[in-house]
Design an enzyme around this catalytic site. Sequence first.
Site, PDB file in Angstrom:
ATOM      1  N   GLU A  89       0.741  -1.165   0.125  1.00  0.00           N
ATOM      2  CA  GLU A  89      -0.084  -0.086   0.153  1.00  0.00           C
ATOM      3  C   GLU A  89       0.938   1.456  -0.006  1.00  0.00           C
ATOM      4  OE1 GLU A  89      -1.563   2.947   3.001  1.00  0.00           O
ATOM      5  OE2 GLU A  89      -2.030   0.852   3.858  1.00  0.00           O
ATOM      6  N   GLU A 162      10.059   2.556   2.439  1.00  0.00           N
ATOM      7  CA  GLU A 162       8.716   2.133   3.221  1.00  0.00           C
ATOM      8  C   GLU A 162       8.636   0.985   3.883  1.00  0.00           C
ATOM      9  OE1 GLU A 162       6.256   4.555   2.949  1.00  0.00           O
ATOM     10  OE2 GLU A 162       7.922   5.872   1.957  1.00  0.00           O
TER      11      GLU A 162
END
Length: 1014
Positions: A89, A162
């Site tokens: 995501e 991330e």
Amino acid sequence: MLRNATKGAVRRAGVTELAQYPKPGEKLHGFTLLRTKHVPELELTALHLQHEKTGAEHLHIAREDSNNVFSIGFKTNPPDDTGVPHILEHTTLCGSEKYPIRDPFFKMLPRTLSNFMNAFTASDHTFYPFATTNEQDYKNLMSVYMDATLRPLLKQSDFTQEGWRIGPENPQALLAAGADAKPEDKKLVFKGVVYNEMKGQMSDAGYLFYIRFQDHIFPDINNSGGDPQKITDLTYQQLKTFHAEHYHPSNAKVFTYGDMPLADHLKEIDAQLRTFEKIRGDVVIHRPVDLSSGPREVRLSGPVDPLVDANKQFKTSISWVLGETTDVVESFSLSLISTLLMDGYGSPLYKGLIESGLGTDWSPNTGYDSSGRRGIFSIGLTGVQEADVPKLKAKVQEILRDSREKGFERSKIEGYLHQLELGLKHKTANFGMSLLHRLKPKWFTGIDPFDSLAWNDTLAAFEAEFAKGGYLEGLVDKYLLNDNTLTFTMAPSATYGEELVREEEERLTAKISRVVESAGDEEQARAALEAQELKLLAEQGKSNSEDLSCLPSVHVQDIPRSKEPVVLRNEATDRATIQWREAPTNGLTYFRAINTLENLPDDLRTLIPLFTDAINRLGTKDMTMEQLEDLIKLKTGGISIGYHSASKPTDFTQATEGLVFTGMALDRNVPTMFDLLRKLVVDTNFDSPDAAQQIRQLLQASSDGVVNDIASSGHSFARRAAEAGLTWDAFLKEQVGGLSQVKLITSLANRPESDSLEDIISKLKQIQQIALAGNLRTAITCDSESVDNNSRALAQFVGSLPSSSVTHPPRGVPAFSRNIKTFYPLPYQVYYGALALPTVSYTSPQGAPLQILSQLLTHKHLHHEIREKGGAYGGGAYSRPLDGIFGFYSYRDPNPLNTMSIMRNAGRWAVDKQWSDRDLEDAKISVFQGVDAPRAVNEEGMANFLYGVTEEMKQRRREQLLDVTKDQVREVAQKYIVDAMAAQSERMVFLGEKRDWVDKSWTVNEMDINGSTE
């Protein structure tokens, strides 16, 4: 036929009419319309379509609402606990084929007038929603979202940024000092935005209880968010494979909502989807554990809350697996049973479990969960003593049997149905987003969204079943009066935090040893890891200078220079002033009142939150709280009392404070609403023999899990604490809603049971005497035809109140804290921080450039430095025009020293920066996202009523924002940040684990259960 793009009445009239749309079976722009449904009670028309080539599902909700919503989502059953859906995501938003720049998602934030943009990872699906009122903006964002999800670049550097990596703790220092860098800067640690986010989450005992419960009630569903202990097992290739298999149109569900033309949406979506071939999607719908063979028990360890009684730290729950949620009538009825059993102080489970002292509050999983294919019904408690854990099941079964035998009162059911009716009538500004969140989880588990929309059909079917007699009682028999249960308990462990740290160290050592083995020796391994970190740092460094011309944008010229003012009418009576807002409200009346309290003593102010809880708990001399709760549900949409303070818009150093009262009711029930409000405030019986025990239970419920509550918005607590040393209004707000309030409540909650709380009850009675005494400022929003009746009801209400006001001795000028740096030690694995500065009042011309500066710093500098480079989950600048405060914050921050340096140097950076016209344009657009966000009808005119901000002030501010220049931005950065810090005007607060860098230059505020400051 579908275009229907004409403006005005024609378009508005046709948006929900089925005649405007194709018939089922017809095709349009690559989609086949499967079916339609008009839902008059929700004033909408639903259309279910399917993409012919890929099989993607599309649900369109046509409604007379200019706040249009889009979402694309994918079924993402997690294959393990590495958090691959969550990390994906994040990484999809880091660049795509059409937008090949770093973080187009974040770089779009200042180029859109959207009022909502985000992405979410749920347990078995991931979705990307936004909302905007601007048609061009909608097309821009749809293009960015669909390209990001379907065609992301998924670079390895995005995965390491991330997801996770191993690197030196402070690469900036390493880069600057080279071989002379300090050992602590060179220390190798796990890094990554999601890794640090989930470390923060797993520090939250409430989240940990819930996620571990989910592990056992749904053993086939892994942790989609990711367990830090497993995240570091995820490989870059596994991420890319998961995307290829799951982020595909054949596995997608698209949702559109609002008054924009469906045909335009379909044309754009088809253009994105038609390049894909159909594949088999992720169709697995996981089911909960099978409990049919009898009871199961699970017991795990969790963290200790240092602010709560050490003897009341157990969390435990009992759960049943119920029937298929595809039966929407039965599912609705089970939700009703849950409400009847648990909602309110008069409910049987509250009285039998919490009022009896078995626990202090409900556990995080309590209630009926219908989001999965089968319902889960849980009853649980926090704040339980170890000896009482085994007693929960027997007590719950006893209460369920008793409730079943007595039956469910029709009047209580009517109260619940009345709340549903008001929910349908209340016109919210975010109806579309709320609808998405309600439909989406069920849609992904195979439940027909049309069934979920059919409110009247569901209610009619329920009434038919209920009329037969014994219906709800039969459901209790069917599902709950058995021992096919899962008992889940979390025990406090004093060593839990140490064990987490030790496990991470061992895991890090093992990972580094593998790198050493691969590299040949330790020196080469370290060099490789440092080189990887510095390469990522260099790539991140290009982020602020790259060409963003590929990104679409709306423009400042699209923002109207003036807005139609809200028409208000003011009236004065003997005992009250009234602000009238006459507008279509669908038969509802909204009421607000403020009683300004002059020179309120600190010891009374800090007890106002407890007072507002108590009057909703104790009852009156002639009515129990259960009776009052039933009336409130049956006759109103809710009544609330709270603390209110506000700076003066013309002088932020001055502020007023008092109590604010709110209520909502159908027009015909307004007199009853006023009567209930008066009863709660004036007639609550603080002399009841049960008062002390009930107040103690309120205190214990408020303090239970408070460490987790702080962590969930730690930056907000840090901001309040920092701001409290700057202005009177900020000081007041911190006293009632900040760490000072936490200290007070935990202190009172931990008084011995033998303490009768006489001193506290005496002060609560003093607050009761002044709460509605004197003259009120009131505001009513209603239909024009209801004004006369509401005026009479208000006059009667005001006439029934105490007429004489209580005066307090004048107070001197407040002496604010001179502590520039304050640290609060709390048991978190990451940090939360804020730095705040005083600025100017709302009406000052310099306020507009300060507001623009906050956006420039956030989007052009701080996000990049604190989040991308520093690894924090969030960070930025803020300007609060009404409060006269400018500040900086960081959230779930693993690198606080670096963040502090960035905050302190941000003003100089802004002064020296050569801002471009595009930079200024972006900042103005991002400010107007909030300025022009849709408002619900009951919010209209509230800036004037609550804060004294007139329509003329708002219009002047609007023009000033649109006209801000680059020179003005530099001037305010110099004066209010650089010069202010040179004069030591700032206040900085950080929360987290106390380490060596918290030296004597810091004021350390220990938070212990006695509420003392050491």
